[in-house]
Design an enzyme around this catalytic site. Structure first.
Site, PDB file in Angstrom:
ATOM      1  CB  THR A  67     -66.822 -58.003  19.547  1.00 40.23           C
ATOM      2  OG1 THR A  67     -67.249 -57.543  20.815  1.00 40.23           O
ATOM      3  CG2 THR A  67     -67.689 -57.363  18.470  1.00 40.23           C
ATOM      4  CD  GLN A  85     -68.090 -58.645  28.193  1.00 42.46           C
ATOM      5  OE1 GLN A  85     -68.186 -58.410  26.993  1.00 42.46           O
ATOM      6  NE2 GLN A  85     -66.987 -58.400  28.874  1.00 42.46           N
ATOM      7  CG  HIS A  99     -67.898 -55.077  28.665  1.00 43.51           C
ATOM      8  ND1 HIS A  99     -66.683 -54.575  29.108  1.00 43.51           N
ATOM      9  CD2 HIS A  99     -67.735 -55.277  27.321  1.00 43.51           C
ATOM     10  CE1 HIS A  99     -65.854 -54.475  28.070  1.00 43.51           C
ATOM     11  NE2 HIS A  99     -66.467 -54.904  26.987  1.00 43.51           N
ATOM     12  CG  ASN A 117     -62.000 -53.454  26.773  1.00 45.23           C
ATOM     13  OD1 ASN A 117     -60.933 -53.332  27.358  1.00 45.23           O
ATOM     14  ND2 ASN A 117     -62.376 -54.594  26.213  1.00 45.23           N
ATOM     15  CE1 TYR A 136     -67.222 -50.263  23.636  1.00 46.04           C
ATOM     16  CE2 TYR A 136     -66.104 -52.001  24.856  1.00 46.04           C
ATOM     17  CZ  TYR A 136     -66.372 -51.354  23.656  1.00 46.04           C
ATOM     18  OH  TYR A 136     -65.783 -51.778  22.490  1.00 46.04           O
ATOM     19  NE  ARG A 151     -62.583 -59.333  29.752  1.00 41.70           N
ATOM     20  CZ  ARG A 151     -62.071 -59.152  28.532  1.00 41.70           C
ATOM     21  NH1 ARG A 151     -62.639 -58.320  27.690  1.00 41.70           N
ATOM     22  NH2 ARG A 151     -61.012 -59.822  28.147  1.00 41.70           N
ATOM     23  CG  ASN A 163     -63.390 -48.382  22.766  1.00 40.04           C
ATOM     24  OD1 ASN A 163     -63.367 -48.181  21.550  1.00 40.04           O
ATOM     25  ND2 ASN A 163     -63.799 -49.525  23.287  1.00 40.04           N
ATOM     26  N   GLY A 186     -58.367 -65.366  24.506  1.00 38.87           N
ATOM     27  CA  GLY A 186     -59.184 -64.750  23.470  1.00 38.87           C
ATOM     28  C   GLY A 186     -58.821 -65.278  22.099  1.00 38.87           C
ATOM     29  NE  ARG A 187     -55.106 -61.461  20.558  1.00 37.51           N
ATOM     30  CZ  ARG A 187     -54.202 -60.527  20.825  1.00 37.51           C
ATOM     31  NH1 ARG A 187     -53.648 -59.847  19.849  1.00 37.51           N
ATOM     32  NH2 ARG A 187     -53.854 -60.279  22.064  1.00 37.51           N
TER      33      ARG A 187
HETATM   34  P1  NAD Z   1     -60.798 -52.848  15.005  1.00 37.68           P
HETATM   35  O1  NAD Z   1     -60.737 -51.379  14.833  1.00 37.68           O
HETATM   36  O2  NAD Z   1     -60.243 -53.737  13.949  1.00 37.68           O
HETATM   37  O3  NAD Z   1     -62.309 -53.284  15.293  1.00 37.68           O
HETATM   38  C1  NAD Z   1     -63.030 -52.707  16.341  1.00 37.68           C
HETATM   39  C2  NAD Z   1     -64.431 -53.244  16.302  1.00 37.68           C
HETATM   40  O4  NAD Z   1     -65.080 -52.838  15.104  1.00 37.68           O
HETATM   41  C3  NAD Z   1     -64.561 -54.731  16.298  1.00 37.68           C
HETATM   42  O5  NAD Z   1     -64.557 -55.292  17.569  1.00 37.68           O
HETATM   43  C4  NAD Z   1     -65.891 -54.938  15.628  1.00 37.68           C
HETATM   44  O6  NAD Z   1     -66.916 -54.855  16.583  1.00 37.68           O
HETATM   45  C5  NAD Z   1     -66.017 -53.821  14.693  1.00 37.68           C
HETATM   46  N1  NAD Z   1     -65.744 -54.280  13.308  1.00 37.68           N
HETATM   47  C6  NAD Z   1     -64.547 -54.279  12.663  1.00 37.68           C
HETATM   48  N2  NAD Z   1     -64.683 -54.774  11.424  1.00 37.68           N
HETATM   49  C7  NAD Z   1     -65.995 -55.102  11.267  1.00 37.68           C
HETATM   50  C8  NAD Z   1     -66.765 -55.689  10.196  1.00 37.68           C
HETATM   51  N3  NAD Z   1     -66.182 -56.030   9.044  1.00 37.68           N
HETATM   52  N4  NAD Z   1     -68.073 -55.887  10.389  1.00 37.68           N
HETATM   53  C9  NAD Z   1     -68.656 -55.542  11.540  1.00 37.68           C
HETATM   54  N5  NAD Z   1     -67.982 -54.998  12.586  1.00 37.68           N
HETATM   55  C10 NAD Z   1     -66.670 -54.788  12.460  1.00 37.68           C
HETATM   56  O7  NAD Z   1     -60.040 -53.028  16.347  1.00 37.68           O
HETATM   57  P2  NAD Z   1     -59.375 -54.230  17.103  1.00 37.68           P
HETATM   58  O8  NAD Z   1     -57.907 -54.047  17.019  1.00 37.68           O
HETATM   59  O9  NAD Z   1     -59.960 -55.540  16.755  1.00 37.68           O
HETATM   60  O10 NAD Z   1     -59.872 -53.813  18.536  1.00 37.68           O
HETATM   61  C11 NAD Z   1     -59.382 -52.625  19.152  1.00 37.68           C
HETATM   62  C12 NAD Z   1     -59.469 -52.766  20.629  1.00 37.68           C
HETATM   63  O11 NAD Z   1     -60.812 -52.618  21.085  1.00 37.68           O
HETATM   64  C13 NAD Z   1     -59.026 -54.121  21.059  1.00 37.68           C
HETATM   65  O12 NAD Z   1     -58.286 -53.948  22.200  1.00 37.68           O
HETATM   66  C14 NAD Z   1     -60.334 -54.846  21.274  1.00 37.68           C
HETATM   67  O13 NAD Z   1     -60.183 -55.901  22.199  1.00 37.68           O
HETATM   68  C15 NAD Z   1     -61.197 -53.737  21.810  1.00 37.68           C
HETATM   69  N6  NAD Z   1     -62.613 -54.005  21.587  1.00 37.68           N
HETATM   70  C16 NAD Z   1     -63.301 -54.440  22.638  1.00 37.68           C
HETATM   71  C17 NAD Z   1     -64.627 -54.712  22.505  1.00 37.68           C
HETATM   72  C18 NAD Z   1     -65.363 -55.168  23.714  1.00 37.68           C
HETATM   73  O14 NAD Z   1     -64.846 -55.077  24.831  1.00 37.68           O
HETATM   74  N7  NAD Z   1     -66.559 -55.671  23.570  1.00 37.68           N
HETATM   75  C19 NAD Z   1     -65.265 -54.536  21.294  1.00 37.68           C
HETATM   76  C20 NAD Z   1     -64.526 -54.060  20.228  1.00 37.68           C
HETATM   77  C21 NAD Z   1     -63.181 -53.810  20.380  1.00 37.68           C
END
Ligand code: NAD
Length: 366
Positions: free
Chosen positions: A25, A97, A177, A180, A182, A229, A237, A325-326
């Protein structure tokens, strides 16, 4: 010994190597429409054996974050068509996805500011992000409402239509998906599902919606273009299951005969450790159940892979594909770098979510 650079056929997908770009994302699709910058970003990464796009909403109700793309309007499909054309021209393979966030949303992101939907009216201790006055703002997810059983066939149809749309705009397939925390994971796991109808209670009932979705999509576009996935023990979450091994053993036994292209497993805590305290899990037993049930799909593993040796160790232990990923955010030419044992660019965490080209399309190649 299998190498990361060996080609692989996964269902109808012919991959040049076993290095996949994991779904990530990035929140760079204002108005939920894929744009030229996104086409450039994915095209830069086309040497991956497979690109899995960022999670993409199947419907307005499936939206849960600011500026993530969708796959339900003409404008969105036109945008994705430009992405798939460009990736294909560069020799890549790309699946989309398919995402419904369920309760991980906010009323401001929902049609008519309604409550997000969920198996049960249990609020997640989780946050999402809204854009207010041009600024990204972290907010608690809203109190969800429990879906009526009569609404579920409509959600299955939304998934099916999204899969049809995906093929129409040039994707090689779809990844559902199911991970996580959802919607589909919420139905599957006891922590978010307290229903007492055919969609709650027993594992058979909790897995029902996910399996209906997989079958509907496989019927629509072919099982060999369909993947899923899963994240058996992730706490992401605010999700938990009382007996994850039992739940996922049942699920994989059911998925085995469907002729899917691949199964994508997040090992451990998404974005965190592969071992989760208090949540032991036998992934090898899971893979064996899938294989014994006749499952022919490729086995893709993900989470925290960075070193080539670590990924090749996963292949030696039975995985077919490793999703990065990263490392893929910071290294568009990850395949070439791994081939040459070249050093990797460092990830800039400040530009992960939202914004423009900075930290998105400007990471250098070798
Ligand atoms: P985080 O709290 O930093 O961010 C969570 C989500 O918030 C991001 O994925 C993004 O969609 C949104 N976000 C954050 N900053 C933003 C910005 N400036 N503008 C717009 N949107 C913004 O958390 P994190 O540590 O990156 O993720 C937490 C966990 O959740 C991780 O394990 C991650 O892989 C998972 N996650 C999964 C999905 C997915 O499966 N699609 C989406 C989001 C997070």
């Amino acid at each position: 010994m299998t190498s990361l650079f060996d080609p692989l056929t996964a269902g109808a997908l012919h991959l040049a190597n076993r290095i996949a770009m994991a779904p990530l994302t990035r929140n760079r699709a204002p108005g939920a429409v894929p744009n030229a910058l996104m086409a450039e970003y994915y095209t830069q990464r086309a040497s991956a054996g497979l690109i899995v796009t960022e999670a993409t909403a199947i419907s307005p109700q499936g939206q849960g974050y600011a500026d993530v793309p969708g796959l339900y309007s003409t404008e969105q499909l036109d945008g994705w068509r430009r992405v798939t054309d460009s990736v294909h021209k560069a020799g890549g393979r790309i699946v989309v996805q398919l995402w419904h966030v369920g309760r991980i949303s906010h009323v401001d992101l929902q049609p008519d500011h309604g409550a997000p939907v969920a198996p049960s009216a249990i609020k997640a201790k989780a946050q999402t992000v809204l854009i207010r006055n041009g600024q990204a703002q972290r907010v608690d997810t809203s109190e969800p409402r429990a879906l009526d059983a009569a609404e579920l066939p409509g959600i299955v149809r939304d998934y099916q239509r999204a899969a049809r749309n995906a093929i129409a705009c040039g994707f090689d397939g779809v990844e559902i998906h199911g991970a996580n925390g959802y919607l589909l994971d919420q139905f599957l796991k006891t922590g978010a599902n307290q229903r007492d109808d055919d969609y709650g209670g027993s594992v058979k009932n909790r897995a029902r919606l996910m399996l209906e979705v997989v079958r509907a999509i496989a019927d629509e576009i072919g099982g060999d273009r369909t993947a899923i996935r899963l994240s058996p023990v992730t706490p992401a979450n605010d999700i938990v299951d009382e007996h994850p091994q039992q739940t996922f053993d049942y699920l994989l036994h059911q998925l085995a005969p469907l002729g899917l292209a691949y199964i994508h497993i997040i090992v451990g805590a998404t974005g965190g450790p592969r071992e989760v305290e208090g949540r032991p899990f036998d992934y090898e037993a899971l893979r064996q159940i899938y294989r014994k049930g006749g499952g022919t799909g490729a086995w893709m593993v993900n989470n925290g892979f960075r070193e080539k040796a670590d990924a090749e160790d996963a292949l030696a232990k039975g995985a077919d594909i490793v999703a990065f990923g990263r490392p893929y955010i910071a290294n568009p030419d990850l395949v070439a770098r791994m081939r040459q044992d070249a050093p990797l660019n460092k990830l800039d965490r400040d530009t992960l979510y939202g914004g423009g080209a900075k930290g998105y399309t400007d990471y250098p190649t070798l």
